[in-house]
Design a protein around this motif. Structure first.
Motif, PDB file in Angstrom:
ATOM      1  N   PRO A 225      14.018  -2.010   1.562  1.00 18.54           N
ATOM      2  CA  PRO A 225      13.069  -2.789   1.375  1.00 18.54           C
ATOM      3  C   PRO A 225      13.481  -3.546  -0.224  1.00 18.54           C
ATOM      4  CG  PRO A 225      12.147  -0.629   1.829  1.00 18.54           C
ATOM      5  CD  PRO A 225      13.759  -0.561   1.928  1.00 18.54           C
ATOM      6  N   ILE A 226      13.206  -4.667  -0.338  1.00 22.42           N
ATOM      7  CA  ILE A 226      13.536  -5.513  -1.524  1.00 22.42           C
ATOM      8  C   ILE A 226      12.344  -6.471  -1.721  1.00 22.42           C
ATOM      9  CG2 ILE A 226      15.124  -6.861  -0.507  1.00 22.42           C
ATOM     10  CD1 ILE A 226      16.531  -6.890  -3.379  1.00 22.42           C
ATOM     11  N   TYR A 227      11.490  -6.554  -2.860  1.00 18.45           N
ATOM     12  CA  TYR A 227      10.673  -7.412  -3.272  1.00 18.45           C
ATOM     13  C   TYR A 227      10.223  -7.550  -4.560  1.00 18.45           C
ATOM     14  CZ  TYR A 227       7.504  -3.600  -1.603  1.00 18.45           C
ATOM     15  OH  TYR A 227       6.860  -2.390  -1.348  1.00 18.45           O
ATOM     16  N   PRO A 228       9.593  -8.316  -5.335  1.00 20.98           N
ATOM     17  CA  PRO A 228       9.409  -8.499  -6.783  1.00 20.98           C
ATOM     18  C   PRO A 228       8.701  -7.109  -7.416  1.00 20.98           C
ATOM     19  CG  PRO A 228       9.318 -10.762  -5.996  1.00 20.98           C
ATOM     20  CD  PRO A 228       9.403  -9.878  -4.720  1.00 20.98           C
ATOM     21  N   ASP A 229       7.692  -6.557  -6.656  1.00 21.84           N
ATOM     22  CA  ASP A 229       7.078  -5.787  -7.429  1.00 21.84           C
ATOM     23  C   ASP A 229       7.048  -4.324  -6.517  1.00 21.84           C
ATOM     24  OD1 ASP A 229       5.743  -6.254  -5.000  1.00 21.84           O
ATOM     25  OD2 ASP A 229       3.659  -6.413  -5.662  1.00 21.84           O
ATOM     26  N   LEU A 230       8.234  -4.130  -5.976  1.00 13.87           N
ATOM     27  CA  LEU A 230       8.764  -2.826  -5.704  1.00 13.87           C
ATOM     28  C   LEU A 230       8.868  -1.988  -6.923  1.00 13.87           C
ATOM     29  CD1 LEU A 230       9.651  -1.204  -3.294  1.00 13.87           C
ATOM     30  CD2 LEU A 230      11.801  -2.043  -3.374  1.00 13.87           C
ATOM     31  N   ASP A 231       8.272  -0.854  -6.832  1.00 11.91           N
ATOM     32  CA  ASP A 231       8.556   0.057  -7.960  1.00 11.91           C
ATOM     33  C   ASP A 231       9.635   0.786  -7.993  1.00 11.91           C
ATOM     34  OD1 ASP A 231       7.964   3.131  -9.163  1.00 11.91           O
ATOM     35  OD2 ASP A 231       6.426   1.624  -9.957  1.00 11.91           O
ATOM     36  N   GLU A 232      10.219   1.093  -9.218  1.00 15.64           N
ATOM     37  CA  GLU A 232      11.537   1.780  -9.419  1.00 15.64           C
ATOM     38  C   GLU A 232      11.726   2.982  -9.149  1.00 15.64           C
ATOM     39  OE1 GLU A 232      12.092   3.180 -13.760  1.00 15.64           O
ATOM     40  OE2 GLU A 232      12.352   1.136 -13.768  1.00 15.64           O
ATOM     41  N   ALA A 233      10.604   3.752  -9.084  1.00 11.71           N
ATOM     42  CA  ALA A 233      10.693   5.045  -8.320  1.00 11.71           C
ATOM     43  C   ALA A 233      10.669   5.232  -7.133  1.00 11.71           C
ATOM     44  CB  ALA A 233       9.470   5.739  -8.991  1.00 11.71           C
TER      45      ALA A 233
ATOM     46  N   SER B  32       1.149   2.416  -7.821  1.00 11.29           N
ATOM     47  CA  SER B  32       0.319   2.365  -6.835  1.00 11.29           C
ATOM     48  C   SER B  32       0.790   2.763  -5.476  1.00 11.29           C
ATOM     49  CB  SER B  32      -0.701   1.331  -6.690  1.00 11.29           C
ATOM     50  OG  SER B  32       0.315   0.305  -6.374  1.00 11.29           O
ATOM     51  N   GLU B  33       1.819   2.194  -5.165  1.00  8.50           N
ATOM     52  CA  GLU B  33       2.548   2.401  -3.885  1.00  8.50           C
ATOM     53  C   GLU B  33       3.049   3.907  -3.597  1.00  8.50           C
ATOM     54  OE1 GLU B  33       5.426  -0.189  -5.253  1.00  8.50           O
ATOM     55  OE2 GLU B  33       5.295  -1.847  -3.781  1.00  8.50           O
ATOM     56  N   THR B  34       3.228   4.647  -4.628  1.00  9.02           N
ATOM     57  CA  THR B  34       3.617   5.937  -4.555  1.00  9.02           C
ATOM     58  C   THR B  34       2.465   6.967  -4.567  1.00  9.02           C
ATOM     59  OG1 THR B  34       5.778   5.366  -5.782  1.00  9.02           O
ATOM     60  CG2 THR B  34       5.139   7.910  -5.750  1.00  9.02           C
ATOM     61  N   THR B  35       1.559   6.646  -5.596  1.00  5.26           N
ATOM     62  CA  THR B  35       0.293   7.586  -5.600  1.00  5.26           C
ATOM     63  C   THR B  35      -0.778   7.376  -4.436  1.00  5.26           C
ATOM     64  OG1 THR B  35      -0.808   5.966  -7.014  1.00  5.26           O
ATOM     65  CG2 THR B  35       0.481   7.601  -8.147  1.00  5.26           C
ATOM     66  N   ALA B  36      -0.655   6.082  -3.741  1.00  2.00           N
ATOM     67  CA  ALA B  36      -1.689   5.988  -2.850  1.00  2.00           C
ATOM     68  C   ALA B  36      -1.095   6.277  -1.477  1.00  2.00           C
ATOM     69  CB  ALA B  36      -2.238   4.346  -2.857  1.00  2.00           C
ATOM     70  N   GLY B  37       0.190   6.482  -1.472  1.00  2.00           N
ATOM     71  CA  GLY B  37       0.901   6.792  -0.125  1.00  2.00           C
ATOM     72  C   GLY B  37       0.875   5.803   0.881  1.00  2.00           C
ATOM     73  N   GLU B  38       1.014   4.384   0.184  1.00  2.00           N
ATOM     74  CA  GLU B  38       1.021   3.376   1.215  1.00  2.00           C
ATOM     75  C   GLU B  38       2.433   3.038   1.604  1.00  2.00           C
ATOM     76  OE1 GLU B  38      -0.109   0.112  -1.111  1.00  2.00           O
ATOM     77  OE2 GLU B  38      -2.154   0.631  -1.684  1.00  2.00           O
ATOM     78  N   PRO B  39       2.406   2.690   3.095  1.00  6.06           N
ATOM     79  CA  PRO B  39       3.799   2.570   3.477  1.00  6.06           C
ATOM     80  C   PRO B  39       4.721   1.638   2.557  1.00  6.06           C
ATOM     81  CG  PRO B  39       2.183   1.689   4.910  1.00  6.06           C
ATOM     82  CD  PRO B  39       1.409   2.232   3.783  1.00  6.06           C
ATOM     83  N   ILE B  40       5.782   1.515   2.475  1.00  2.51           N
ATOM     84  CA  ILE B  40       6.750   0.645   1.779  1.00  2.51           C
ATOM     85  C   ILE B  40       7.516   0.012   3.050  1.00  2.51           C
ATOM     86  CG2 ILE B  40       8.588   0.173   0.094  1.00  2.51           C
ATOM     87  CD1 ILE B  40       6.067   1.631  -0.912  1.00  2.51           C
ATOM     88  N   PHE B  41       7.235  -1.407   3.192  1.00  2.00           N
ATOM     89  CA  PHE B  41       7.908  -2.112   4.322  1.00  2.00           C
ATOM     90  C   PHE B  41       9.162  -2.944   3.463  1.00  2.00           C
ATOM     91  CE2 PHE B  41       3.444  -1.748   5.441  1.00  2.00           C
ATOM     92  CZ  PHE B  41       3.672  -1.284   6.990  1.00  2.00           C
ATOM     93  N   VAL B  42       9.978  -3.481   4.480  1.00  2.00           N
ATOM     94  CA  VAL B  42      11.151  -4.003   4.106  1.00  2.00           C
ATOM     95  C   VAL B  42      10.927  -5.292   3.099  1.00  2.00           C
ATOM     96  CG1 VAL B  42      11.284  -5.779   6.074  1.00  2.00           C
ATOM     97  CG2 VAL B  42      13.584  -4.799   4.897  1.00  2.00           C
ATOM     98  N   THR B  43       9.821  -5.883   3.109  1.00  2.00           N
ATOM     99  CA  THR B  43       9.481  -6.775   2.122  1.00  2.00           C
ATOM    100  C   THR B  43       7.894  -7.019   2.042  1.00  2.00           C
ATOM    101  OG1 THR B  43       9.779  -9.200   1.563  1.00  2.00           O
ATOM    102  CG2 THR B  43       9.267  -8.836   3.724  1.00  2.00           C
TER     103      THR B  43
END
Length: 433
Positions: A413-421, A62-73
């Motif tokens: 960025p590093i947090y448990p549900d960070l997508d591998e892509a 979802s983080e990729t497809t929705a284009g949501e910003p990826i924060f450091v945590t």
């Protein structure tokens, strides 16, 4: 190479990850996938979410497809239906604070989980630092690091103490024991080191210096939940250690913190200090403050403890993927451990050297344009803020290692549900700025 726009889905033609059946699988990403599947299973996610974790080009990312910003945590939260019964119990009993049943239970479970003698819960780590400093009866000067979050030194000023900044070790970025003794004066009463990024200080050397000079040691262990060194919790060193359970930490209670100490008498003193100095209904024995953790925060912490090991495994896999992916990138240094036998992977800092093609700030801006938001932890140095810069120890020429680190560090960025892509995309962007 220009990275893909942050609002685009991973491209199956290979712009996000090799999709060829015959392509070799990177071992770090393979580990990441395996642990991502286990994390999804533990959290009882839907079958669709599990498939997305297994397939980095799935629309489930979802983080990729929705284009949501990826924060450091991003804060980890457990399933709400596991928290709800505890909240209902709070509504039934109307016990909201003042050392209620969840508060007492969480202190006990944290003692067991962390392997420490005493835990005193607080409403946040800054309050915990102030209470801890007060409990030690300190005065005058306290030797500390300029390379930390500003709350470390703010707690000293709130306590009427003068910070004395000492440079950090170039390998660990923790307070350098070799520089401590030169900073000791007749006014020095304590040392306040920080386990920066969760990597432990040279605790044996610091404690030896403190014993020689009869100084107290209070460790700012905000980053060090669960970290062990030589078979024991790093929180057991010094006179006190202070943890943070802020929303962004490895273990969170929304807001919260704790003081770790060795003996029940010290804990009893701390419990009074965080409750206005009360000793019973009508007796006040010290100048305390209101630093108690609420039952709501403690209830969340009890559920969070059920997931902390799974979250730790995911962080470890992301850490491994970053290290493998950045290993051959010229000018990028990944900070190594500092002797811990159990790490917590709280942060992933890189330091950019002069042979990296662009500056740290230029890379920071490039990543932001791609929807990735790292942080320059820690920039600027604490010693450069206006309330500290006039101190003699704050002069930049006295702190060359810390100053250089502050100008070159970037936490990814590093947090448990960070997508591998996303991890793969960050690696490619850094490798091709």
């Amino acid at each position: 190479m220009q990275a893909a726009p942050h609002n685009s889905a991973p491209d199956p033609d290979g712009t996000s990850e090799p999709a060829s059946q015959g392509a070799p699988i990177d071992p770090a990403l393979a580990t990441l996938r395996r642990l991502e599947q286990e994390f999804a299973r533990i959290l009882d996610t839907s079958a669709e979410s599990s498939a997305a974790a297994d397939n980095p080009v799935s629309d489930g990312a979802s983080e990729t497809t929705a284009g949501e910003p990826i924060f450091v945590t991003r804060p980890f939260l457990p399933p709400f239906d596991e928290v709800e019964p505890l909240l209902r119990r709070i509504w039934q009993t109307r016990v909201l604070t003042n050392g209620g049943p969840y508060h007492r239970e969480l202190e006990g479970r944290l003692r067991d989980h962390l392997g420490v003698p005493q835990v005193a819960l607080c409403n946040n780590a800054t309050t915990a630092l102030i209470v801890g400093l007060r409990s030690l009866g300190l005065s005058g000067e306290v030797i500390t690091t300029p390379y930390s979050f500003v709350a470390t030194s703010h707690a000293l000023l709130w306590s009427g103490l003068t910070p004395v900044f000492v440079d950090v070790d170039p390998r660990t970025l923790n307070l350098d024991p070799a520089r401590i003794e030169d900073a000791i004066t007749p006014r020095t009463s304590a040392i306040l080191p920080v386990h920066c990024y969760g990597h432990p200080c040279d605790v044996e050397a610091i404690d030896a210096i403190a014993r020689r000079h009869r100084l107290k040691v209070i460790y700012d262990a905000a980053h060090a939940f669960g970290v062990r060194r030589k078979g024991r919790s790093v929180l057991n060193y010094g006179d006190l250690s202070v943890l943070s359970f802020h929303a962004t930490k490895v273990f969170n209670t929304f807001e919260g913190g704790a003081i770790i100490c060795a003996d029940p008498a010290r804990k009893d003193q701390i419990d009074k200090l965080k409750n206005f100095g009360h000793d019973g209904e009508t007796s006040v024995v010290d100048v305390g403050l209101n630093g108690k953790m609420s039952e709501m925060n403690a209830a969340l912490g009890l559920v969070q403890l059920n997931y902390v090991d799974a979250a730790h495994a995911r962080r470890q896999a992301i850490d491994a993927a970053y290290r493998e992916g950045l290993r051959q990138v010229r000018g990028v240094r990944c900070l190594e451990d500092s002797g811990e036998d159990t790490a917590n992977y709280a942060y992933f800092p890189i330091l950019l050297g002069p042979d990296y093609p662009i500056s740290r700030d230029a890379l920071n801006e490039a990543l932001k344009r791609d929807g990735i938001h790292p942080r320059r932890y820690f920039y600027p140095l604490i010693s450069e803020y206006p309330m500290y810069r006039t101190l003699p120890s704050a002069r930049r020429e006295h702190l060359p290692v810390a100053a250089a680190a502050a100008e070159s560090v970037l936490c990814l960025p590093i947090y448990p549900d960070l997508d591998e892509a996303i991890v793969a995309r960050i690696i490619r962007r850094i490798a091709n700025p």
